[in-house]
Write an enzyme that holds these catalytic residues in place. Structure first.
Site, PDB file in Angstrom:
ATOM      1  N   ARG A   3      -1.505  36.277 -23.237  1.00 33.86           N
ATOM      2  CA  ARG A   3      -1.524  35.890 -21.830  1.00 33.86           C
ATOM      3  C   ARG A   3      -2.909  36.135 -21.231  1.00 33.86           C
ATOM      4  O   ARG A   3      -3.577  37.108 -21.569  1.00 33.86           O
ATOM      5  CB  ARG A   3      -0.498  36.710 -21.042  1.00 33.86           C
ATOM      6  CG  ARG A   3       0.924  36.582 -21.533  1.00 33.86           C
ATOM      7  CD  ARG A   3       1.606  35.308 -21.193  1.00 33.86           C
ATOM      8  NE  ARG A   3       1.541  34.922 -19.807  1.00 33.86           N
ATOM      9  CZ  ARG A   3       2.309  33.947 -19.281  1.00 33.86           C
ATOM     10  NH1 ARG A   3       3.194  33.302 -20.045  1.00 33.86           N
ATOM     11  NH2 ARG A   3       2.183  33.625 -18.036  1.00 33.86           N
ATOM     12  N   VAL A   4      -3.288  35.265 -20.348  1.00 33.27           N
ATOM     13  CA  VAL A   4      -4.547  35.463 -19.639  1.00 33.27           C
ATOM     14  C   VAL A   4      -4.291  35.839 -18.182  1.00 33.27           C
ATOM     15  O   VAL A   4      -5.210  35.992 -17.395  1.00 33.27           O
ATOM     16  CB  VAL A   4      -5.446  34.201 -19.704  1.00 33.27           C
ATOM     17  CG1 VAL A   4      -5.882  33.935 -21.136  1.00 33.27           C
ATOM     18  CG2 VAL A   4      -4.728  32.977 -19.139  1.00 33.27           C
ATOM     19  N   ASP A   5      -3.001  35.972 -17.814  1.00 32.73           N
ATOM     20  CA  ASP A   5      -2.687  36.367 -16.441  1.00 32.73           C
ATOM     21  C   ASP A   5      -2.170  37.801 -16.440  1.00 32.73           C
ATOM     22  O   ASP A   5      -2.316  38.530 -17.406  1.00 32.73           O
ATOM     23  CB  ASP A   5      -1.664  35.401 -15.827  1.00 32.73           C
ATOM     24  CG  ASP A   5      -0.407  35.271 -16.688  1.00 32.73           C
ATOM     25  OD1 ASP A   5      -0.260  36.029 -17.673  1.00 32.73           O
ATOM     26  OD2 ASP A   5       0.432  34.423 -16.362  1.00 32.73           O
ATOM     27  N   ASP A   6      -1.542  38.224 -15.350  1.00 34.21           N
ATOM     28  CA  ASP A   6      -1.101  39.612 -15.272  1.00 34.21           C
ATOM     29  C   ASP A   6       0.318  39.787 -15.791  1.00 34.21           C
ATOM     30  O   ASP A   6       1.129  40.507 -15.222  1.00 34.21           O
ATOM     31  CB  ASP A   6      -1.219  40.114 -13.829  1.00 34.21           C
ATOM     32  CG  ASP A   6      -2.674  40.204 -13.421  1.00 34.21           C
ATOM     33  OD1 ASP A   6      -3.493  40.577 -14.283  1.00 34.21           O
ATOM     34  OD2 ASP A   6      -2.991  39.875 -12.273  1.00 34.21           O
TER      35      ASP A   6
END
Ligand code: WTA
Length: 695
Positions: free
Chosen positions: A563-566
């Site tokens: 994932r590149v998000d939180d």
């Protein structure tokens, strides 16, 4: 033998699915060195496997794929025709697929105007085609001595009884029903019964806490909750009905009262006499459902009528109600199941996922049953009574397709190969992996030890939002690379974009997006279409943004990088860092919290929480435990932080934004990679944090 297979395939390397195209340079940061080394490692399906596969060569795939992209309406209509439709869709409106928010609202439709029913297609249709006596579901209980089975005809009767009962309560088209059940056959039965009458099920994973359950109840306001009194996971009993009791009180406080709790008596875990009971609200499943007729008319629904809601984590605190509709989801889950596992009618299929997650929706219940498959449902845990349980089950039922998560592979790998080799496993034909990137060493162990170097592994990349597989091997069609999900499924156009949203070609890495819609796509976030567009379609205009990073190698293989998000991925479970943070800060002694993911040997990622206490409160072991308890109570045990790191302060920019990049490095003990900390409001907090690392 293996080497001649290799030769045969080496020739065909030049015809790998989507040729690499222009080479635009490697992003060494994402690609990483170990990955670069893996890249050239090809594992071939045997010639025998390929010869008998539904798709047996890159060429055959490429032809089908190209057609699916050039003419999606034609490609998917042809497949949709193989299902039963009460009324056909409007051929001029097979799909409306604007994914570009700048050009108007994103309103995905497939097979508009068509009327069908997924329960009818998954159950009745198989009986009508002569498979009424085929086993639809095997059930293996927590104890190896407990089991059961249902033929398709028996399944239909059970589904109809429950559907009739629900109808008698006035539950109908569009009404929400919350299902909070463990892996009993009653779970898929309840899903199918809802689908049969057009009700919208929302299954809540039975590992979620009362608070999380209440939050979902308040959001979708169900007509009833379906649960069971208790379940045993290994030696541990879990009192689900007690959790529902608390959740219903909590929902009531928030203005949503549910007047009925249908409770299945799971006798092997708990007797009804021992169950806390509220006679004006609670009803035993066995007392009422069995009295209803075993036939129930189908409610024909529009292709775009909602089928289910499934809550999933995002980067803010509030879970998102991912909404899937009937027609497109049906066609998509069935088709992906068939091709990615190279399904044959003689297969015995076992997916270890719980129906509380999307994998259990699409690939325990709907996808396999729509193909008339025999599915195994397992109530217990993979290490009870010991770590050989999975292979004991494989041998007991002659499982041919085994679909699981990397975290399970890694944990069994740690327990030792003797638990595996003790069993025959000769029935196995295809293996599958889902939930997170599978590291090459786990891939190899799975392939060599579990599959005796004989069974291709379908590493299926997809999401709750996508409904079904998006990037996946077709096991007989091309060689695999351990750790790569390989190529896109029919109709799926993955693109890798850079920070600015520019597509990058060839060998590259960046953000994974999808161009054009596919039938299984989610249609909205329940009650919040704006959040739907903002989260998924605004970050990169013109595309669906997946939230994942991805690289593509010189042969066109896709490598998901996380994932590149939180959002963090713990044992294949999606958890929003914001959800854990908001649970932590609800603790009266916690002033502030920041949560990041950190590499974990078995779970893939672990939860690492930086916690700032209220002024004057001292650190203590007791407080640490109480903070962890707070998260368990508010979300569920699976979201409990692995580490609490005391933080006198958090690294913030001058505008007050927490710099998670720095926290991730501290958590990973990569102290020489902290990068530029001069933009911090108080750079000194970094040293303080490092000093407290081992407290
Ligand atoms: C991750 C589960 C790499 C990914 C089906 C995605 C994967 C998130 C894979 C969705 C895979 C799932 N390889 N990563 N084969 N499968 N993921 O919604 O980060 O629970 O965005 O759906 O899991 O998780 P979800």
């Amino acid at each position: 033998g293996a080497s001649s297979d290799k030769l045969r395939h080496v020739e065909s390397m030049s015809e790998l699915p989507s040729g690499a195209g222009k080479i635009s340079g490697i992003n060494a940061v994402v690609l990483g060195e170990s990955l670069a080394a893996e890249e050239n490692d090809l594992i071939f399906p045997s010639s025998d496997f390929s010869a008998n596969a539904l798709v047996s060569s890159p060429k055959q795939y490429r032809e089908m794929y190209e057609r699916s992209i050039k003419n999606p309406a034609g490609f998917w209509s042809e497949i949709a025709e193989t299902f039963y439709w009460k009324e056909k869709w409007n051929p001029a409106e097979v799909c409306s697929e604007n994914l570009d928010v700048t050009k108007g609202p994103v309103q995905i439709n497939w097979f508009k105007g068509g009327k069908t029913n997924i329960c009818y297609n998954a159950v009745d249709r198989n009986i009508e085609s002569g498979n009424g006596d085929k086993i639809a579901m095997y059930w293996e209980g927590n104890e190896p001595s407990q089991d059961g089975k249902l033929t398709y005809s028996e399944l239909l009767e059970k589904v109809c009884q429950l559907a009739n009962y629900l109808k008698s309560l006035g539950v109908g088209k569009g009404d929400a029903v919350i299902i909070y059940l463990p892996m009993l056959l009653e779970l898929p039965i309840a899903m199918l019964a809802c689908a049969r009458i057009g009700a919208v099920h929302s299954v809540v994973f039975a590992g979620f806490s009362a608070d999380s359950l209440a939050q979902r109840i308040v959001d979708c306001k169900p007509k009833l909750v379906i649960t069971c009194n208790a379940v045993k996971r290994g030696v541990k009993p879990i009192f689900l009905k007690d959790i529902v009791d608390v959740a219903l009180v909590e929902s009531e406080k928030n203005g949503v009262s549910v007047g009925l709790c249908l409770t299945y008596e799971n006798q092997s875990a708990m007797k009804r006499e021992d169950t806390k009971w509220q006679p004006e609200r609670d009803v035993w499943w066995q007392d009422v459902v069995t009295k209803f007729p075993t036939k129930c008319d189908v409610e024909w629904v529009d292709a775009e009528d909602p089928l289910f809601l499934l809550y999933t984590s995002g980067s803010t605190g509030k879970p998102k109600g991912v909404l899937h509709t009937s027609g497109g989801y049906m066609v998509y889950t069935a088709t992906t199941f068939k091709y990615a596992f190279d399904y044959k009618p003689t297969d015995i299929y076992w997916c270890t996922a719980d129906c509380g997650w999307i994998t259990g929706h699409s690939y325990v219940t709907y996808g396999p049953l729509l193909n008339g498959a025999t599915v195994l449902v397992f109530e217990g845990t993979p290490n009870y009574p010991d770590s050989g349980r999975c292979w004991d089950i494989v041998d007991k039922y002659n499982v041919t397709i085994f679909y699981t998560a990397p975290t399970l592979v890694r944990s069994l790998m740690r327990d030792g190969t003797e638990y595996v080799t003790r069993y025959s496993r000769k029935s196995l034909r295809v293996l599958g992996s889902v939930g997170e990137p599978i590291n090459p060493s786990a891939w190899r162990w799975f392939y060599n030890i579990v599959g005796d170097s004989r069974c291709p592994i379908s590493d299926t990349w997809w999401q709750t939002e996508t409904g079904g597989f998006m990037i996946t091997p077709l096991p007989g069609a091309w060689p695999q690379k351990p750790g790569s999900a390989t190529f896109p499924f029919f109709g799926v156009q993955p693109v890798i974009v850079d920070e600015k949203g520019q597509e990058i070609e060839g060998e590259c890495s960046g953000y994974l997006c999808i161009k054009k819609s596919w039938p299984g796509a989610f249609r909205t976030l329940y009650g919040d279409h704006e959040r739907y567009e903002t989260t998924y379609f605004k970050p990169f205009a013109g595309y669906y943004f997946t939230g994942d990073g991805c690289s593509r190698d010189k042969d066109g293989y896709h490598w998901l990088t996380g994932r590149v998000d939180d959002v963090i991925n713990v044992s294949g479970h999606r958890i929003g860092t914001a959800e854990v943070e908001s649970a932590l800060v609800s603790h009266p002694q916690c002033a502030e919290a920041a949560v990041v993911g950190v590499e974990h040997e078995v779970k893939g990622q672990g939860i690492y929480a930086f916690v700032t206490l209220v002024d004057g409160v001292p650190y203590s072991e007791e407080l640490r435990k109480s903070l962890i308890m707070t998260v368990r109570n508010q979300i569920g045990a699976f979201a409990a932080p692995d580490k609490i790191h005391w933080a006198p302060g958090l690294p913030k920019t001058r505008s007050g934004k927490i710099m998670r990049r720095i926290l991730r490095k501290i958590a990973a003990r990569q102290l020489d990679e902290l990068g530029d900390i001069s933009t911090l409001a108080e750079p000194a907090v970094v040293d303080q944090l490092i000093a407290l690392s081992d407290c």
